[in-house]
Write a protein that holds these residues in place. Structure first.
Motif, PDB file in Angstrom:
ATOM      1  N   ALA A  83       0.846  -1.200   0.000  1.00 34.46           N
ATOM      2  CA  ALA A  83       0.000   0.000   0.000  1.00 34.46           C
ATOM      3  C   ALA A  83       0.874   1.240   0.000  1.00 34.46           C
ATOM      4  O   ALA A  83       2.102   1.170   0.084  1.00 34.46           O
ATOM      5  N   SER A  84       0.223   2.390  -0.092  1.00 34.57           N
ATOM      6  CA  SER A  84       0.885   3.680   0.034  1.00 34.57           C
ATOM      7  C   SER A  84       0.401   4.338   1.317  1.00 34.57           C
ATOM      8  O   SER A  84      -0.795   4.328   1.623  1.00 34.57           O
ATOM      9  N   GLY A  85       1.350   4.879   2.081  1.00 39.84           N
ATOM     10  CA  GLY A  85       0.960   5.590   3.290  1.00 39.84           C
ATOM     11  C   GLY A  85       0.011   6.735   2.976  1.00 39.84           C
ATOM     12  O   GLY A  85      -0.894   7.043   3.760  1.00 39.84           O
ATOM     13  N   PHE A  86       0.198   7.379   1.826  1.00 40.17           N
ATOM     14  CA  PHE A  86      -0.703   8.450   1.417  1.00 40.17           C
ATOM     15  C   PHE A  86      -2.124   7.915   1.226  1.00 40.17           C
ATOM     16  O   PHE A  86      -3.104   8.526   1.659  1.00 40.17           O
ATOM     17  N   GLN A  87      -2.239   6.772   0.550  1.00 43.48           N
ATOM     18  CA  GLN A  87      -3.554   6.189   0.297  1.00 43.48           C
ATOM     19  C   GLN A  87      -4.235   5.780   1.597  1.00 43.48           C
ATOM     20  O   GLN A  87      -5.445   5.981   1.765  1.00 43.48           O
ATOM     21  N   CYS A  98      -6.323  10.920  16.149  1.00 45.00           N
ATOM     22  CA  CYS A  98      -5.009  11.267  16.695  1.00 45.00           C
ATOM     23  C   CYS A  98      -4.114  11.868  15.612  1.00 45.00           C
ATOM     24  O   CYS A  98      -4.370  11.709  14.421  1.00 45.00           O
ATOM     25  N   PRO A  99      -3.034  12.545  16.017  1.00 42.54           N
ATOM     26  CA  PRO A  99      -2.082  13.093  15.039  1.00 42.54           C
ATOM     27  C   PRO A  99      -1.357  11.976  14.287  1.00 42.54           C
ATOM     28  O   PRO A  99      -1.205  10.868  14.807  1.00 42.54           O
ATOM     29  N   LEU A 100      -0.902  12.301  13.067  1.00 47.55           N
ATOM     30  CA  LEU A 100      -0.120  11.354  12.263  1.00 47.55           C
ATOM     31  C   LEU A 100       1.109  12.064  11.714  1.00 47.55           C
ATOM     32  O   LEU A 100       1.001  13.170  11.178  1.00 47.55           O
ATOM     33  N   ILE A 101       2.261  11.427  11.868  1.00 43.62           N
ATOM     34  CA  ILE A 101       3.515  11.955  11.351  1.00 43.62           C
ATOM     35  C   ILE A 101       4.055  10.988  10.302  1.00 43.62           C
ATOM     36  O   ILE A 101       4.214   9.793  10.583  1.00 43.62           O
ATOM     37  N   PHE A 102       4.321  11.487   9.111  1.00 43.21           N
ATOM     38  CA  PHE A 102       4.964  10.670   8.097  1.00 43.21           C
ATOM     39  C   PHE A 102       6.468  10.664   8.350  1.00 43.21           C
ATOM     40  O   PHE A 102       7.068  11.705   8.626  1.00 43.21           O
ATOM     41  N   LEU A 103       7.075   9.483   8.229  1.00 43.98           N
ATOM     42  CA  LEU A 103       8.522   9.318   8.333  1.00 43.98           C
ATOM     43  C   LEU A 103       8.946   8.535   7.105  1.00 43.98           C
ATOM     44  O   LEU A 103       8.727   7.327   7.016  1.00 43.98           O
ATOM     45  N   GLN A 112       6.384  15.912   0.370  1.00 42.81           N
ATOM     46  CA  GLN A 112       6.089  16.470   1.692  1.00 42.81           C
ATOM     47  C   GLN A 112       4.805  17.284   1.668  1.00 42.81           C
ATOM     48  O   GLN A 112       3.970  17.185   2.582  1.00 42.81           O
ATOM     49  N   VAL A 113       4.629  18.078   0.625  1.00 44.80           N
ATOM     50  CA  VAL A 113       3.408  18.879   0.493  1.00 44.80           C
ATOM     51  C   VAL A 113       2.195  17.968   0.349  1.00 44.80           C
ATOM     52  O   VAL A 113       1.137  18.206   0.959  1.00 44.80           O
ATOM     53  N   ALA A 114       2.339  16.900  -0.431  1.00 47.72           N
ATOM     54  CA  ALA A 114       1.222  15.970  -0.632  1.00 47.72           C
ATOM     55  C   ALA A 114       0.800  15.339   0.684  1.00 47.72           C
ATOM     56  O   ALA A 114      -0.405  15.236   0.984  1.00 47.72           O
ATOM     57  N   GLY A 115       1.775  14.923   1.488  1.00 47.25           N
ATOM     58  CA  GLY A 115       1.452  14.307   2.770  1.00 47.25           C
ATOM     59  C   GLY A 115       0.739  15.255   3.713  1.00 47.25           C
ATOM     60  O   GLY A 115      -0.241  14.887   4.375  1.00 47.25           O
ATOM     61  N   LEU A 116       1.215  16.498   3.768  1.00 47.24           N
ATOM     62  CA  LEU A 116       0.587  17.484   4.653  1.00 47.24           C
ATOM     63  C   LEU A 116      -0.805  17.869   4.169  1.00 47.24           C
ATOM     64  O   LEU A 116      -1.726  18.073   4.971  1.00 47.24           O
ATOM     65  N   ARG A 117      -0.984  17.957   2.860  1.00 47.23           N
ATOM     66  CA  ARG A 117      -2.301  18.306   2.319  1.00 47.23           C
ATOM     67  C   ARG A 117      -3.327  17.207   2.547  1.00 47.23           C
ATOM     68  O   ARG A 117      -4.528  17.466   2.618  1.00 47.23           O
ATOM     69  N   LEU A 118      -2.849  15.969   2.661  1.00 44.13           N
ATOM     70  CA  LEU A 118      -3.754  14.855   2.930  1.00 44.13           C
ATOM     71  C   LEU A 118      -4.209  14.826   4.380  1.00 44.13           C
ATOM     72  O   LEU A 118      -5.132  14.098   4.729  1.00 44.13           O
ATOM     73  N   GLY A 119      -3.548  15.607   5.225  1.00 47.22           N
ATOM     74  CA  GLY A 119      -3.969  15.671   6.622  1.00 47.22           C
ATOM     75  C   GLY A 119      -2.939  15.244   7.633  1.00 47.22           C
ATOM     76  O   GLY A 119      -3.229  15.202   8.834  1.00 47.22           O
ATOM     77  N   ALA A 120      -1.724  14.915   7.181  1.00 40.59           N
ATOM     78  CA  ALA A 120      -0.670  14.579   8.140  1.00 40.59           C
ATOM     79  C   ALA A 120      -0.324  15.811   8.972  1.00 40.59           C
ATOM     80  O   ALA A 120      -0.384  16.945   8.487  1.00 40.59           O
ATOM     81  N   ASN A 121       0.053  15.591  10.215  1.00 39.55           N
ATOM     82  CA  ASN A 121       0.400  16.702  11.096  1.00 39.55           C
ATOM     83  C   ASN A 121       1.851  17.134  10.954  1.00 39.55           C
ATOM     84  O   ASN A 121       2.215  18.249  11.307  1.00 39.55           O
ATOM     85  N   ASP A 122       2.683  16.237  10.424  1.00 41.08           N
ATOM     86  CA  ASP A 122       4.088  16.570  10.194  1.00 41.08           C
ATOM     87  C   ASP A 122       4.659  15.559   9.203  1.00 41.08           C
ATOM     88  O   ASP A 122       4.057  14.506   8.956  1.00 41.08           O
ATOM     89  N   TYR A 123       5.815  15.902   8.643  1.00 37.21           N
ATOM     90  CA  TYR A 123       6.464  15.038   7.656  1.00 37.21           C
ATOM     91  C   TYR A 123       7.956  15.120   7.890  1.00 37.21           C
ATOM     92  O   TYR A 123       8.554  16.193   7.758  1.00 37.21           O
ATOM     93  N   LEU A 124       8.565  13.998   8.260  1.00 32.98           N
ATOM     94  CA  LEU A 124       9.994  13.939   8.512  1.00 32.98           C
ATOM     95  C   LEU A 124      10.661  13.065   7.461  1.00 32.98           C
ATOM     96  O   LEU A 124      10.137  12.018   7.088  1.00 32.98           O
TER      97      LEU A 124
END
Length: 252
Positions: A83-87, A98-103, A112-124
């Motif tokens: 799967a894709s974490g974005f999906q 709860c908050p979600l942080i992409f790593l 990074q922009v795509a992850g944040l626009r999908l609703g992630a709270n942070d992207y590392l």
């Protein structure tokens, strides 16, 4: 991806020798990471800070994990074997409180922009210093706790669950519920239309892990269902064999 590049040498040595015997923070975290070696290092690092970490190696395990338990924060990789974490975030964000942080090793600005626009709270971006990861986690948990306003009631369709008076009303009719039945209904009303597994309900209601044999949840659901079914056009508890229960608006 090389896990050794993500955790500094000194920290790897510490992670390999420490355990979760430190003071408990009470934080329940879900880690979605397909690199098993890296996942173990992150788990040990977080466990040393008192966190209770659930590990999912792929999208299928992630879906099972979020149905069986609630979490204070999720750390998720983007590139997974199935799967894709974005999906996954796009599919389940409405069900996650709860908050979600992409790593992720995906380091482009577009990712990074795509992850944040999908609703992630942070992207590392990997590799990341574990102390920075922990600082980001603590920041999100503080923000989440500060925004959590006390809830006086829950509403779903014609159902109103008053958490102060501990009364449940459907179409102006007050349900006659036992303490156990009200507690169970509150859990359903907190997550309406979401499939809740028997294991999850058992953990929330009884306070320990389900042993696979105890039928107390089934009996309590059955009694609560009968009381809800007695009011036409209200709400109903639906069951999916082998998977769990969900609260939905009743069908006329």
């Amino acid at each position: 991806m090389n896990a050794a590049n993500t955790i500094p040498a000194a920290e790897r040595e510490s992670a390999a020798t420490t355990s979760s015997s430190g003071p408990s923070s009470g934080h329940r975290l879900l880690l979605l990471e397909d690199d098993e070696q890296l996942a173990q290092l992150i788990q040990r690092f977080l466990a040393d800070r008192g966190c209770d970490v659930t590990y999912a190696a792929n999208g299928n395990e992630f879906m099972k994990a979020i149905h069986h338990r609630e979490y204070d924060l999720i750390i998720a990789d983007v590139v997974l074997p199935d799967a894709s974490g974005f999906q996954l975030l796009e599919q389940f964000r409405s069900q996650l409180s709860c908050p979600l942080i992409f790593l992720s090793a995906l380091s482009s600005v577009d990712d990074q922009v795509a992850g944040l626009r999908l609703g992630a709270n942070d992207y590392l971006v990997k590799p990341v210093d574990p102390h920075l990861l922990w600082a980001k986690i603590e920041a999100q948990l503080r923000l989440s706790n500060s925004q959590a306003a006390p809830v006086a009631s829950l509403t779903f369709g014609p159902l109103v669950v008053d958490l102060v008076s501990r009364q449940a009303i459907v179409h102006d009719t007050t349900l006659s519920l036992t303490t156990n039945e009200f507690d169970l209904l509150q859990i359903f009303a907190e997550q309406p239309a979401r499939l809740l597994s028997r294991e999850y309900l058992f953990r929330r209601v009884i306070g320990r892990e389900f042993d696979g044999l105890d039928r107390v949840i089934d009996m309590r659901v059955s009694r609560l269902r009968k009381k809800l079914d007695a009011i036409p056009g209200g709400v109903a508890i639906q069951s999916i064999r082998g998977r769990g229960y969900s609260l939905n608006t009743a069908r006329d």
